[in-house]
Write an enzyme that holds these catalytic residues in place. Structure first.
Site, PDB file in Angstrom:
ATOM      1  N   HIS A   1      -6.081   2.399   1.429  1.00  0.00           N
ATOM      2  CA  HIS A   1      -5.388   3.587   1.925  1.00  0.00           C
ATOM      3  C   HIS A   1      -6.028   4.158   3.190  1.00  0.00           C
ATOM      4  O   HIS A   1      -5.353   4.416   4.191  1.00  0.00           O
ATOM      5  CB  HIS A   1      -5.360   4.692   0.860  1.00  0.00           C
ATOM      6  CG  HIS A   1      -4.723   4.273  -0.429  1.00  0.00           C
ATOM      7  ND1 HIS A   1      -3.664   3.400  -0.492  1.00  0.00           N
ATOM      8  CD2 HIS A   1      -4.979   4.613  -1.715  1.00  0.00           C
ATOM      9  CE1 HIS A   1      -3.292   3.226  -1.749  1.00  0.00           C
ATOM     10  NE2 HIS A   1      -4.087   3.952  -2.502  1.00  0.00           N
TER      11      HIS A   1
ATOM     12  N   ASP B   1       0.891  -1.153   0.000  1.00  0.00           N
ATOM     13  CA  ASP B   1       0.000   0.000   0.000  1.00  0.00           C
ATOM     14  C   ASP B   1       0.932   1.207   0.000  1.00  0.00           C
ATOM     15  O   ASP B   1       1.571   1.510   1.015  1.00  0.00           O
ATOM     16  CB  ASP B   1      -0.901   0.017   1.233  1.00  0.00           C
ATOM     17  CG  ASP B   1      -1.910   1.160   1.212  1.00  0.00           C
ATOM     18  OD1 ASP B   1      -1.603   2.207   0.590  1.00  0.00           O
ATOM     19  OD2 ASP B   1      -2.987   1.033   1.801  1.00  0.00           O
ATOM     20  N   HIS B   2       1.048   1.885  -1.143  1.00  0.00           N
ATOM     21  CA  HIS B   2       2.091   2.901  -1.279  1.00  0.00           C
ATOM     22  C   HIS B   2       1.917   4.063  -0.301  1.00  0.00           C
ATOM     23  O   HIS B   2       2.876   4.793  -0.029  1.00  0.00           O
ATOM     24  CB  HIS B   2       2.180   3.411  -2.726  1.00  0.00           C
ATOM     25  CG  HIS B   2       1.039   4.275  -3.147  1.00  0.00           C
ATOM     26  ND1 HIS B   2      -0.079   3.769  -3.761  1.00  0.00           N
ATOM     27  CD2 HIS B   2       0.848   5.613  -3.047  1.00  0.00           C
ATOM     28  CE1 HIS B   2      -0.908   4.761  -4.023  1.00  0.00           C
ATOM     29  NE2 HIS B   2      -0.375   5.889  -3.604  1.00  0.00           N
TER      30      HIS B   2
END
Length: 480
Positions: free
Chosen positions: A234, A171-172
């Site tokens: 996110h 999950d960037h």
């Protein structure tokens, strides 16, 4: 067993993510001397390219997406790159891929930047070529499924070849500096942790707003929608970092243990605690933009906006609402967390005609990374007409506070952690499944209650019902 890989295998090496993020990140790391000299990078995709043609392709991507002031040592980086075309849906080509990778005595790190529908076939091909044996770990780019069932299928397929401690789900957002600074803010400062609970905090807001529409993601987005695209991963990760208990140490197991406890404590959302919307034609940043239905070319019930009032049912957060909202074609691009503290229990200034406002902490994640704490202060003067108090923001702009530090994009850290084997900023299977369980219940609620997206004009902050969702509790969204 921990190891630093000396081979990095990139699937989807000609895709959009590779061009915009992966290649620039790896080149920047190489220029800073953070990649081991013996690290060999092998790219693969369907495109029938030679290694030299791929290096030319990578050079063009770097010239387009890597800031000019970081384009040092490009030739050295390109020399690391090798390429083998492979159709991931068949086992053909994997033997040639294994031959190009060669002996990975120190270890092999694999990054799958492909459609999740290809994961199972890709892993079968890797197993066929013996590329899952020995010191091998794998990184998975989202989305990991469309619901709990499909997510479990993907995770089961990966787990047949890799143990959990070798699986790195990306999950960037977790690679962003300000997201990591949230942990430092809470657990490295005595000022905050003692008041980080329901006794002192009134509510929390999490906003992820985008000004863009569908762009190139038409097919994916209409099948996904805002809830699955943004909230499931996110936003729930941000919520978990805000609400988690102090871990025993800053390591992967301890941090992720505490996050999953929060996700499992999420109360099922009620019918009056969610709002969904879909944008119509309007104006964003002064430019006219079409509606979602016009961009899509057909009618659709897919939501481009969602607002949720969530609750974490544990001792720390009992009674504290977490308001979350995300959407496309909103007035500005911003990701932020707002922690609204309660009013002081008694004001000694009321007799002097002065009013107080509760403190507020705003953690900006993008486009600017900053932390702002609003505090009450006395307005200078002789006070002949009464004492005056005013909220004063204490701003910490990360770019100013750390002016000498290199500002890195999230994938630089995540790719380096994948190569070196640090799972702290990656998502564990039980986290993913707890997130999907909560999201699936919301989607079922929408279906059972026949809740359809309400329309909102592009350039606005979503449907008016989203404003009412917070205002019923005397809360205003932080839109300043």
């Amino acid at each position: 067993m921990s190891f630093t890989a000396d081979r990095l295998l990139l699937f989807g090496a000609t895709g959009d993510l590779a061009q915009r993020m992966l290649l620039p990140s790896l080149c920047a790391l190489d220029a800073d001397g953070l990649l081991a000299e013996d690290l060999k990078i092998v790219g693969t995709a369907r495109s029938d390219l030679s290694t030299q043609a791929y290096r030319n392709f990578a050079r063009e991507a770097l010239e387009k997406y890597l800031p000019e002031n970081r384009r040092t040592g490009v030739d050295h980086f390109l020399g690391r790159l090798h390429y083998v075309p492979v159709d991931a849906t068949t086992v053909e080509g994997y033997d040639e891929l294994a031959k190009e990778i060669g002996d990975y005595g120190n270890g092999l790190a694999i990054f799958l930047s492909t459609a999740p529908s290809l994961f199972e076939a890709t892993i079968s091909g890797l197993q066929h070529a013996g590329l899952t044996e020995g010191n091998v770990r794998i990184g998975l780019e989202k989305p990991l499924g469309t619901d709990l069932g499909s997510s479990c299928e993907i995770n089961d397929a990966v787990a047949r070849a890799f143990p959990e401690d070798r699986i790195f789900r990306i999950d960037h957002y977790l690679g962003k500096e300000t997201v990591q600074n949230l942990l430092a803010l809470r657990f490295a400062n005595l000022l905050f942790e003692p008041v980080w609970n329901a006794r002192y905090i009134d509510h929390v807001q999490i906003t992820v707003a985008e000004t863009v529409g569908l762009e190139s993601r038409v097919a994916y987005y209409d099948d996904s929608g805002a809830l699955r695209d943004m909230v499931q991963n996110h936003m729930l990760q941000l919520l978990a970092l805000v609400a988690m208990e102090p871990p025993t140490s800053f390591d992967a197991t301890a941090v992720r243990d505490e996050k999953v406890k929060v996700l499992r404590a999420l109360r099922p959302v009620g019918r009056d605690e969610t709002v969904t919307g879909q944008y119509r034609a309007g104006a964003v940043n002064g430019a006219a933009v079409p509606g979602y239905d016009e961009e899509l070319g057909k009618d659709s019930d897919t939501e481009t906006f969602v607002a949720i009032k969530a609750h974490v049912d544990n001792w720390r957060w009992k009674g504290v609402p977490f308001y979350m909202r995300t959407g496309k074609r909103l007035p500005e691009r911003v990701t932020e967390i707002v922690v609204q503290f309660r009013c002081i229990p008694h004001s000694i200034f009321e007799g002097r005609g002065a009013t107080t406002q509760p403190n507020r902490l705003v953690i900006g994640i993008q486009p600017e990374e900053n932390i702002q704490l609003t505090m009450m202060a006395k307005v200078p003067g002789l006070d002949r007409e009464g004492l005056r108090l005013r909220p004063v923001p204490l701003d910490i702009a990360m770019d100013d506070a750390f002016s000498g530090a290199v500002r890195r994009i999230a994938y630089e850290r995540l790719l380096l952690d994948l190569v070196e084997g640090d799972q702290t900023l990656f998502v564990r299977r039980d986290e993913v499944e707890a997130q999907w369980e909560w999201i699936d219940a919301i989607r079922k609620l929408w279906v059972d209650a026949d809740i359809k997206p309400k329309t909102y004009g592009a350039g606005s902050w979503g449907p008016s019902a989203a404003i009412a969702l917070a205002e019923r509790d005397g809360v205003s969204w932080h839109d300043e």
